[in-house]
Design a protein around this motif. Structure first.
Motif, mmCIF file in Angstrom:
data_model
loop_
_atom_site.group_PDB
_atom_site.id
_atom_site.type_symbol
_atom_site.label_atom_id
_atom_site.label_comp_id
_atom_site.label_asym_id
_atom_site.label_seq_id
_atom_site.Cartn_x
_atom_site.Cartn_y
_atom_site.Cartn_z
ATOM 1 N N LYS A 138 0.848 -1.192 0.000
ATOM 2 C CA LYS A 138 0.000 0.000 0.000
ATOM 3 C C LYS A 138 0.880 1.237 0.000
ATOM 4 C CE LYS A 138 -3.985 2.183 2.170
ATOM 5 N NZ LYS A 138 -5.013 2.118 3.229
ATOM 6 N N VAL A 139 0.529 2.232 -0.812
ATOM 7 C CA VAL A 139 1.293 3.470 -0.906
ATOM 8 C C VAL A 139 0.562 4.550 -0.114
ATOM 9 C CG1 VAL A 139 2.475 5.066 -2.444
ATOM 10 C CG2 VAL A 139 1.990 2.744 -3.216
ATOM 11 N N VAL A 140 1.308 5.267 0.722
ATOM 12 C CA VAL A 140 0.706 6.215 1.672
ATOM 13 C C VAL A 140 1.409 7.578 1.582
ATOM 14 C CG1 VAL A 140 0.170 6.653 4.103
ATOM 15 C CG2 VAL A 140 0.209 4.294 3.241
ATOM 16 N N PRO A 141 0.665 8.679 1.489
ATOM 17 C CA PRO A 141 1.288 10.009 1.508
ATOM 18 C C PRO A 141 1.771 10.341 2.920
ATOM 19 C CG PRO A 141 -1.092 10.227 1.499
ATOM 20 C CD PRO A 141 -0.806 8.762 1.344
ATOM 21 N N LEU A 142 2.896 11.037 3.007
ATOM 22 C CA LEU A 142 3.479 11.361 4.306
ATOM 23 C C LEU A 142 3.215 12.796 4.749
ATOM 24 C CD1 LEU A 142 6.975 9.623 3.966
ATOM 25 C CD2 LEU A 142 4.905 8.742 5.074
ATOM 26 N N ILE A 143 2.608 13.594 3.865
ATOM 27 C CA ILE A 143 2.375 15.006 4.182
ATOM 28 C C ILE A 143 1.221 15.520 3.331
ATOM 29 C CG2 ILE A 143 4.042 15.858 2.466
ATOM 30 C CD1 ILE A 143 4.814 18.040 4.549
ATOM 31 N N GLY A 144 0.576 16.592 3.820
ATOM 32 C CA GLY A 144 -0.525 17.183 3.071
ATOM 33 C C GLY A 144 -0.068 17.919 1.826
ATOM 34 N N GLY A 145 -1.003 18.615 1.186
ATOM 35 C CA GLY A 145 -0.733 19.270 -0.088
ATOM 36 C C GLY A 145 -0.034 20.604 0.060
ATOM 37 N N MET A 146 0.673 21.012 -0.993
ATOM 38 C CA MET A 146 1.466 22.238 -0.991
ATOM 39 C C MET A 146 0.824 23.309 -1.874
ATOM 40 S SD MET A 146 4.327 22.179 0.793
ATOM 41 C CE MET A 146 5.092 20.955 1.853
ATOM 42 N N GLY A 147 -0.386 23.714 -1.572
ATOM 43 C CA GLY A 147 -1.003 24.780 -2.341
ATOM 44 C C GLY A 147 -1.498 24.313 -3.702
ATOM 45 N N ARG A 148 -1.667 25.280 -4.608
ATOM 46 C CA ARG A 148 -2.289 24.998 -5.906
ATOM 47 C C ARG A 148 -1.290 24.849 -7.041
ATOM 48 N NH1 ARG A 148 -7.217 29.489 -5.675
ATOM 49 N NH2 ARG A 148 -8.205 28.701 -3.754
ATOM 50 N N ILE A 194 -8.295 12.139 8.101
ATOM 51 C CA ILE A 194 -6.956 12.726 8.110
ATOM 52 C C ILE A 194 -6.059 12.047 9.133
ATOM 53 C CG2 ILE A 194 -5.652 14.834 8.628
ATOM 54 C CD1 ILE A 194 -8.018 16.405 7.421
ATOM 55 N N ASN A 195 -6.552 11.896 10.356
ATOM 56 C CA ASN A 195 -5.741 11.275 11.402
ATOM 57 C C ASN A 195 -5.401 9.827 11.055
ATOM 58 O OD1 ASN A 195 -4.518 11.436 14.103
ATOM 59 N ND2 ASN A 195 -6.029 9.884 14.621
ATOM 60 N N GLY A 196 -6.354 9.143 10.426
ATOM 61 C CA GLY A 196 -6.121 7.745 10.057
ATOM 62 C C GLY A 196 -4.995 7.589 9.049
ATOM 63 N N VAL A 197 -4.934 8.505 8.069
ATOM 64 C CA VAL A 197 -3.873 8.437 7.058
ATOM 65 C C VAL A 197 -2.524 8.788 7.691
ATOM 66 C CG1 VAL A 197 -3.015 9.401 4.882
ATOM 67 C CG2 VAL A 197 -5.457 8.933 5.160
ATOM 68 N N LEU A 198 -2.508 9.754 8.612
ATOM 69 C CA LEU A 198 -1.264 10.083 9.304
ATOM 70 C C LEU A 198 -0.757 8.894 10.111
ATOM 71 C CD1 LEU A 198 -1.905 13.734 10.546
ATOM 72 C CD2 LEU A 198 -0.308 12.996 8.770
ATOM 73 N N GLN A 199 -1.674 8.175 10.746
ATOM 74 C CA GLN A 199 -1.269 6.981 11.493
ATOM 75 C C GLN A 199 -0.707 5.916 10.548
ATOM 76 O OE1 GLN A 199 -1.010 6.891 14.811
ATOM 77 N NE2 GLN A 199 -1.693 9.020 14.639
ATOM 78 N N GLU A 200 -1.302 5.797 9.367
ATOM 79 C CA GLU A 200 -0.760 4.880 8.354
ATOM 80 C C GLU A 200 0.653 5.306 7.962
ATOM 81 O OE1 GLU A 200 -4.245 2.987 5.597
ATOM 82 O OE2 GLU A 200 -3.738 5.083 5.218
ATOM 83 N N GLY A 201 0.838 6.617 7.792
ATOM 84 C CA GLY A 201 2.157 7.132 7.432
ATOM 85 C C GLY A 201 3.197 6.857 8.501
ATOM 86 N N ALA A 203 3.325 4.370 10.336
ATOM 87 C CA ALA A 203 3.554 2.930 10.470
ATOM 88 C C ALA A 203 4.059 2.263 9.189
ATOM 89 C CB ALA A 203 2.258 2.250 10.929
ATOM 90 N N VAL A 204 4.410 3.051 8.153
ATOM 91 C CA VAL A 204 4.875 2.420 6.908
ATOM 92 C C VAL A 204 6.188 1.677 7.145
ATOM 93 C CG1 VAL A 204 3.711 4.037 5.352
ATOM 94 C CG2 VAL A 204 6.049 4.531 6.141
ATOM 95 N N ASP A 205 6.448 0.709 6.289
ATOM 96 C CA ASP A 205 7.686 -0.074 6.401
ATOM 97 C C ASP A 205 8.875 0.641 5.773
ATOM 98 O OD1 ASP A 205 6.350 -2.319 7.593
ATOM 99 O OD2 ASP A 205 5.568 -2.817 5.610
ATOM 100 N N MET A 206 8.598 1.485 4.790
ATOM 101 C CA MET A 206 9.658 2.193 4.077
ATOM 102 C C MET A 206 9.132 3.561 3.665
ATOM 103 S SD MET A 206 11.617 0.960 0.567
ATOM 104 C CE MET A 206 12.513 -0.380 1.376
ATOM 105 N N ALA A 207 10.004 4.573 3.714
ATOM 106 C CA ALA A 207 9.604 5.929 3.340
ATOM 107 C C ALA A 207 10.602 6.514 2.344
ATOM 108 C CB ALA A 207 9.532 6.817 4.583
ATOM 109 N N ILE A 208 10.084 7.293 1.395
ATOM 110 C CA ILE A 208 10.912 7.987 0.410
ATOM 111 C C ILE A 208 10.764 9.486 0.647
ATOM 112 C CG2 ILE A 208 11.500 8.252 -2.026
ATOM 113 C CD1 ILE A 208 11.596 5.363 -1.092
ATOM 114 N N VAL A 209 11.882 10.146 0.930
ATOM 115 C CA VAL A 209 11.834 11.576 1.234
ATOM 116 C C VAL A 209 12.941 12.316 0.487
ATOM 117 C CG1 VAL A 209 10.905 11.133 3.547
ATOM 118 C CG2 VAL A 209 13.387 11.385 3.245
ATOM 119 N N GLY A 210 12.842 13.630 0.455
ATOM 120 C CA GLY A 210 13.929 14.483 -0.006
ATOM 121 C C GLY A 210 14.521 15.195 1.199
ATOM 122 N N ILE A 211 15.607 15.906 0.969
ATOM 123 C CA ILE A 211 16.194 16.758 2.011
ATOM 124 C C ILE A 211 16.304 18.160 1.431
ATOM 125 C CG2 ILE A 211 18.210 17.223 3.455
ATOM 126 C CD1 ILE A 211 18.856 14.235 3.375
#
Length: 318
Positions: A138-148, A194-201, A203-211
């Motif tokens: 399952k693919v899960v977003p780790l953060i909300g949206g960044m505007g338009r 919203i809270n449910g998706v954050l909890q999923e985030g 608990a993910v097994d692997m995360a892909i992020v930038g710095i």
């Protein structure tokens, strides 16, 4: 036996038979009339006294060496270093995305969920990821949206795109990435969706992020999500970098700052608890940001280029 081991001319002969003629130690021992352990000692002595020096003649040897040094310096699971080879920033980002995609593709069979942050580096990973059926992830977003603007860089969009490539399902985080009104933010967090998706985030097994570097060439400022006042406030607070839009200092410690309190996403402490967090980052403006992120412990695997890797290694630790 000691005299045989110290016989320089015989050592040279053994080395030629072993390295140039491809004979085994046992074959050499039989040929010169000694035991195999004696041959082994002679080969070791040849290295010790620089009679033989071994070089790996391959363009990847340089990057492998950088990887090993980064892993040792920061104690991370793995470093993946790509040769910059004169490529421009656009092509280089594509190469980093391909390297990250290759790494994840090899590991994805062992995980049940994959978290996706936002930004150009994460987008390069998603673009490079191959189409492969993997319905168990399952693919899960780790953060909300960044505007338009720049919708193709948003976490929800990247999450959907990757899920389609994997022929699998995903969640959506229907919330902005940043809400400066804390009361409004807290009310949103009371929403089960919203809270449910954050909890999923979390608990993910692997995360892909930038710095990111929030005060020099910041993508968040570029797309209008940080104002000039925000950037100046972060600079005054000694912000050196951000991961998933949570800001940290030179030691990788999360800042005590109102902007960190306003983010709707998986924070740095939660990223530390995830099995494997993979960060993709490159650029002169991010050298200190990457260094500090690695010190902070939220990154397990770093994907970068050789020039950036060398600059990180050149930074003196306290």
């Amino acid at each position: 036996m000691r005299a045989i081991v110290d016989d320089k001319k015989l050592i040279v002969k053994v080395c030629k038979l072993y390295y140039f003629d491809g004979m085994t130690q046992a074959q050499i021992a039989k040929r010169i009339g000694v035991s195999r352990p004696i041959v082994s000692k002679m080969l070791s002595k040849a290295k010790e006294e620089k009679i033989v020096e071994i070089f790996i003649k391959d363009e990847s040897a340089h990057t492998v060496d950088l990887e090993l040094h980064i892993e040792k310096k920061y104690g991370i699971k793995e470093a993946i270093v790509v040769s910059k080879s004169g490529y421009g920033s656009g092509v280089l980002l594509d190469l980093l995305g391909q390297a990250a995609a290759s790494y994840v593709s090899k590991k994805i069979g062992n995980i049940g969920s994959l978290g996706i942050s936002w930004g150009k580096s994460v987008s390069s990973f998603v673009d490079a990821y191959p189409f492969e059926k993997n319905e168990n992830v399952k693919v899960v977003p780790l953060i909300g949206g960044m505007g338009r603007s720049e919708l193709d860089l948003h976490s929800n969009m990247l999450t959907l795109k990757l899920a389609q490539k994997l022929h699998t399902h995903c969640s959506y985080l229907y919330a902005p990435a940043m809400l400066k009104n804390i009361d409004t933010k807290n009310r949103l967090l009371e929403s089960e969706d919203i809270n449910g998706v954050l909890q999923e985030g979390n608990a993910v097994d692997m995360a892909i992020v930038g710095i990111g570097n929030p005060v020099v060439h910041s993508t968040m400022e570029e797309i209008g999500y940080l104002s000039n006042e925000d950037v100046e406030s972060l600079r005054e607070s000694s912000a050196i970098g951000d991961i998933n839009s949570f800001f940290f200092d030179i030691d990788g410690v999360p800042l005590t700052h109102p902007l960190n309190d306003s983010i709707i996403g998986v924070d740095l402490e939660s990223l530390k608890a995830i099995g494997t967090t993979i960060a993709i980052a490159t650029g002169d403006n991010k050298t200190l940001s990457i260094h500090s992120a690695l010190l902070g412990g939220a990154v397990d695997v770093l994907v970068t280029d050789d020039e950036t890797a060398q600059k990180i290694l050149d930074i003196e630790q306290k």
